[in-house]
Scaffold this motif. Structure first.
Motif, PDB file in Angstrom:
ATOM      1  N   ASP A   1       0.854  -1.181   0.000  1.00  0.00           N
ATOM      2  CA  ASP A   1       0.000   0.000   0.000  1.00  0.00           C
ATOM      3  C   ASP A   1       0.893   1.234   0.000  1.00  0.00           C
ATOM      4  O   ASP A   1       1.915   1.265   0.688  1.00  0.00           O
ATOM      5  CB  ASP A   1      -0.879   0.019   1.257  1.00  0.00           C
ATOM      6  CG  ASP A   1      -2.351  -0.161   0.924  1.00  0.00           C
ATOM      7  OD1 ASP A   1      -2.644  -0.600  -0.198  1.00  0.00           O
ATOM      8  OD2 ASP A   1      -3.196   0.137   1.780  1.00  0.00           O
ATOM      9  N   SER A   2       0.491   2.263  -0.759  1.00  0.00           N
ATOM     10  CA  SER A   2       1.281   3.494  -0.782  1.00  0.00           C
ATOM     11  C   SER A   2       1.328   4.147   0.588  1.00  0.00           C
ATOM     12  O   SER A   2       2.339   4.719   0.991  1.00  0.00           O
ATOM     13  CB  SER A   2       0.697   4.474  -1.800  1.00  0.00           C
ATOM     14  OG  SER A   2       0.710   3.922  -3.088  1.00  0.00           O
ATOM     15  N   PHE A   3       0.213   4.061   1.327  1.00  0.00           N
ATOM     16  CA  PHE A   3       0.198   4.624   2.674  1.00  0.00           C
ATOM     17  C   PHE A   3      -0.599   3.749   3.639  1.00  0.00           C
ATOM     18  O   PHE A   3      -0.033   3.118   4.511  1.00  0.00           O
ATOM     19  CB  PHE A   3      -0.351   6.059   2.664  1.00  0.00           C
ATOM     20  CG  PHE A   3      -0.223   6.735   4.005  1.00  0.00           C
ATOM     21  CD1 PHE A   3       1.001   7.229   4.421  1.00  0.00           C
ATOM     22  CD2 PHE A   3      -1.311   6.847   4.856  1.00  0.00           C
ATOM     23  CE1 PHE A   3       1.140   7.821   5.676  1.00  0.00           C
ATOM     24  CE2 PHE A   3      -1.189   7.447   6.100  1.00  0.00           C
ATOM     25  CZ  PHE A   3       0.039   7.933   6.507  1.00  0.00           C
ATOM     26  N   GLY A   4      -1.897   3.706   3.493  1.00  0.00           N
ATOM     27  CA  GLY A   4      -2.722   2.935   4.430  1.00  0.00           C
ATOM     28  C   GLY A   4      -3.322   3.828   5.490  1.00  0.00           C
ATOM     29  O   GLY A   4      -2.981   3.739   6.678  1.00  0.00           O
ATOM     30  N   LEU A   5      -4.238   4.711   5.068  1.00  0.00           N
ATOM     31  CA  LEU A   5      -4.820   5.710   5.964  1.00  0.00           C
ATOM     32  C   LEU A   5      -5.541   5.081   7.150  1.00  0.00           C
ATOM     33  O   LEU A   5      -5.580   5.655   8.238  1.00  0.00           O
ATOM     34  CB  LEU A   5      -5.779   6.604   5.174  1.00  0.00           C
ATOM     35  CG  LEU A   5      -6.178   7.943   5.792  1.00  0.00           C
ATOM     36  CD1 LEU A   5      -4.969   8.849   5.980  1.00  0.00           C
ATOM     37  CD2 LEU A   5      -7.228   8.639   4.929  1.00  0.00           C
ATOM     38  N   VAL A   6      -6.113   3.890   6.956  1.00  0.00           N
ATOM     39  CA  VAL A   6      -6.865   3.257   8.048  1.00  0.00           C
ATOM     40  C   VAL A   6      -5.978   2.995   9.260  1.00  0.00           C
ATOM     41  O   VAL A   6      -6.461   2.978  10.399  1.00  0.00           O
ATOM     42  CB  VAL A   6      -7.541   1.942   7.591  1.00  0.00           C
ATOM     43  CG1 VAL A   6      -8.570   2.214   6.509  1.00  0.00           C
ATOM     44  CG2 VAL A   6      -6.526   0.910   7.131  1.00  0.00           C
ATOM     45  N   MET A   7      -4.683   2.794   9.041  1.00  0.00           N
ATOM     46  CA  MET A   7      -3.784   2.533  10.171  1.00  0.00           C
ATOM     47  C   MET A   7      -3.706   3.733  11.103  1.00  0.00           C
ATOM     48  O   MET A   7      -3.805   3.595  12.331  1.00  0.00           O
ATOM     49  CB  MET A   7      -2.386   2.152   9.668  1.00  0.00           C
ATOM     50  CG  MET A   7      -2.302   0.788   9.015  1.00  0.00           C
ATOM     51  SD  MET A   7      -0.586   0.275   8.704  1.00  0.00           S
ATOM     52  CE  MET A   7      -0.190   1.279   7.269  1.00  0.00           C
ATOM     53  N   ILE A   8      -3.533   4.932  10.531  1.00  0.00           N
ATOM     54  CA  ILE A   8      -3.412   6.095  11.416  1.00  0.00           C
ATOM     55  C   ILE A   8      -4.773   6.521  11.962  1.00  0.00           C
ATOM     56  O   ILE A   8      -4.850   7.088  13.053  1.00  0.00           O
ATOM     57  CB  ILE A   8      -2.682   7.279  10.739  1.00  0.00           C
ATOM     58  CG1 ILE A   8      -3.442   7.809   9.524  1.00  0.00           C
ATOM     59  CG2 ILE A   8      -1.268   6.881  10.359  1.00  0.00           C
ATOM     60  CD1 ILE A   8      -2.854   9.109   8.979  1.00  0.00           C
ATOM     61  N   GLU A   9      -5.849   6.236  11.228  1.00  0.00           N
ATOM     62  CA  GLU A   9      -7.186   6.527  11.757  1.00  0.00           C
ATOM     63  C   GLU A   9      -7.456   5.678  12.993  1.00  0.00           C
ATOM     64  O   GLU A   9      -7.972   6.173  14.002  1.00  0.00           O
ATOM     65  CB  GLU A   9      -8.241   6.269  10.682  1.00  0.00           C
ATOM     66  CG  GLU A   9      -8.216   7.283   9.545  1.00  0.00           C
ATOM     67  CD  GLU A   9      -9.172   6.949   8.418  1.00  0.00           C
ATOM     68  OE1 GLU A   9      -9.437   7.834   7.587  1.00  0.00           O
ATOM     69  OE2 GLU A   9      -9.645   5.789   8.353  1.00  0.00           O
ATOM     70  N   ALA A  10      -7.114   4.394  12.920  1.00  0.00           N
ATOM     71  CA  ALA A  10      -7.311   3.509  14.069  1.00  0.00           C
ATOM     72  C   ALA A  10      -6.436   3.941  15.240  1.00  0.00           C
ATOM     73  O   ALA A  10      -6.905   4.051  16.383  1.00  0.00           O
ATOM     74  CB  ALA A  10      -7.000   2.067  13.674  1.00  0.00           C
ATOM     75  N   MET A  11      -5.165   4.202  14.968  1.00  0.00           N
ATOM     76  CA  MET A  11      -4.243   4.578  16.040  1.00  0.00           C
ATOM     77  C   MET A  11      -4.614   5.913  16.673  1.00  0.00           C
ATOM     78  O   MET A  11      -4.354   6.145  17.852  1.00  0.00           O
ATOM     79  CB  MET A  11      -2.806   4.604  15.520  1.00  0.00           C
ATOM     80  CG  MET A  11      -2.231   3.218  15.269  1.00  0.00           C
ATOM     81  SD  MET A  11      -0.433   3.212  15.001  1.00  0.00           S
ATOM     82  CE  MET A  11      -0.334   3.988  13.400  1.00  0.00           C
TER      83      MET A  11
END
Length: 382
Positions: free
Chosen positions: A281-291
């Motif tokens: 994945d180029s980034f993975g926005l869901v990771m920082i949203e969850a964190m």
């Protein structure tokens, strides 16, 4: 600075509630952040876009609104893919030509395009530096040799910014100025103590690993909540049919599409987010949203994952494809004492506050703009 920002003509900015489109969220927050800092911003985007910047359209609504026609967009696109691709080219070229004609007649300090497929062809036609952000593209996603040669042709006169260092792999020949990580509006994500369920958020397709998430839930005997649209193509439907037999709305629950303003509460209530991606994945926005809500992440070591997760502190990074390692990581989180687990949740929130906020993202782009303008003037390109 006087800044021109180009968005796609595919979808309005910000994205409608029934559509998850991460670049739309990022572009909206970037534009609003730059305006708040006093910059003169012109946004080129479809009709229906909401912004405090000056809005220039190509005289059309977005392709999304035109093509979906009150029907499920993903389903209609999948069943009419040739018509969609033809319209997509027409809509994007219309926006690109409109934008660059306007930019040529009006003085800007910098042009920042959030897409490259058509816009890069116009970049040599103006006396203004052009910066391109890759949101989805990686070497794997460049469709053919023509696309590769197109990028190489313009690498000396165009500037590029990546949204993760990993995104540059195979594209090192491009004139990358810097990496600017995506950010979240931290005040919109409320910290919580979490709950008991595993969580998967992502499109149901071959690349995101929803079927792996189900396998992990069954192996660890932990409840799993799945959120995400089905990709209505052959691989996506195959994955959905694979997991559908396990959905019982008790142990495995599937919510489908959830509006962005409601998904934040789902992040808060999760014990851990599973990110078992099968491709980078180029980034993975869901990771920082969850964190941002305090929820740790367990992910395969692909793409941007090691840049976003602090292994052992905000979650766990597992060898690619090693589901046994993921099972061990899940059990490790559930076996933590309450104080250990809450410490990890606090680490998650702090990590996002320090590295992945909208303010930090806007500051990062502002510095990139200044660097590009200085370099452009020193080289006197054109």
């Amino acid at each position: 600075m006087k800044i021109a920002i180009l968005a796609s003509n595919r979808k309005p900015i910000p994205s409608p509630k029934d559509l998850i489109f991460a670049p739309g969220v990022i572009i909206y927050e970037l534009v609003e952040g730059l305006v708040r800092k006093g910059h003169d911003v012109t946004l080129f985007a479809p009709e229906g876009t909401k912004t405090t910047a000056k809005l220039i359209t190509a005289g059309t609504k977005s392709l999304y609104e035109d093509f979906s026609d009150n029907q499920n967009f993903a389903k209609k696109r999948a069943s009419n893919i040739e018509e969609y691709l033809l319209k997509d080219v027409q809509y994007e070229l219309l926006m690109a030509s409109t934008a660059f004609e306007y930019i040529k007649k009006n003085k800007f300090d910098i042009v920042h395009s959030h897409k490259t497929l058509h816009e890069i062809y116009f970049s040599k036609l103006i006396d203004t530096p052009c910066l391109f952000t890759f949101h989805d593209i990686s070497k794997r996603e460049i469709p053919n040799d023509i696309s590769l040669r197109r990028l190489k042709k313009y690498t000396k006169t165009a500037y590029f910014v990546s949204i993760s260092d990993s995104q540059r792999h195979g594209l090192e020949f491009l004139n990358f100025v810097d990496t600017v990580y995506n950010g979240v509006k931290i005040e919109d994500f409320k910290f919580s103590n979490g709950d008991k369920n595993l969580l998967f958020v992502g499109r149901i397709d071959i690349s995101k690993g929803a079927d792996t998430a189900v396998k992990l839930a069954l192996e660890t005997k932990r409840p799993l909540l799945i959120v995400g649209d089905v990709a209505y193509n052959s691989p996506g439907l195959k994955i959905f049919n694979k997991i559908k037999k396990h959905i019982d709305n008790e142990r495995i629950k599937y919510l489908g599409h959830v509006q962005f303003d409601k998904i934040k509460d789902i992040y808060k209530q999760a014990k851990v987010l599973l990110f078992p991606i099968q491709q980078s994945d180029s980034f993975g926005l869901v990771m920082i949203e969850a964190m941002a809500c305090g929820t740790p992440v367990i992910a395969f070591n692909l793409g941007s994952v090691p840049e976003i997760i602090k292994n052992g502190q905000t979650g766990f990074i597992c060898p690619v494809g090693d589901t046994n390692a993921m099972i061990k990581a899940i059990r490790k989180i559930y076996e933590m004492t309450e104080s250990e687990y809450q410490k990890m949740r606090q680490n998650c929130r702090q990590h996002v506050e320090e590295n992945f906020t909208i303010e930090k993202m806007v500051d990062g782009y502002e510095k990139v703009y200044e660097k590009v303008i200085r370099d452009w003037k020193s080289k006197n390109i054109h």
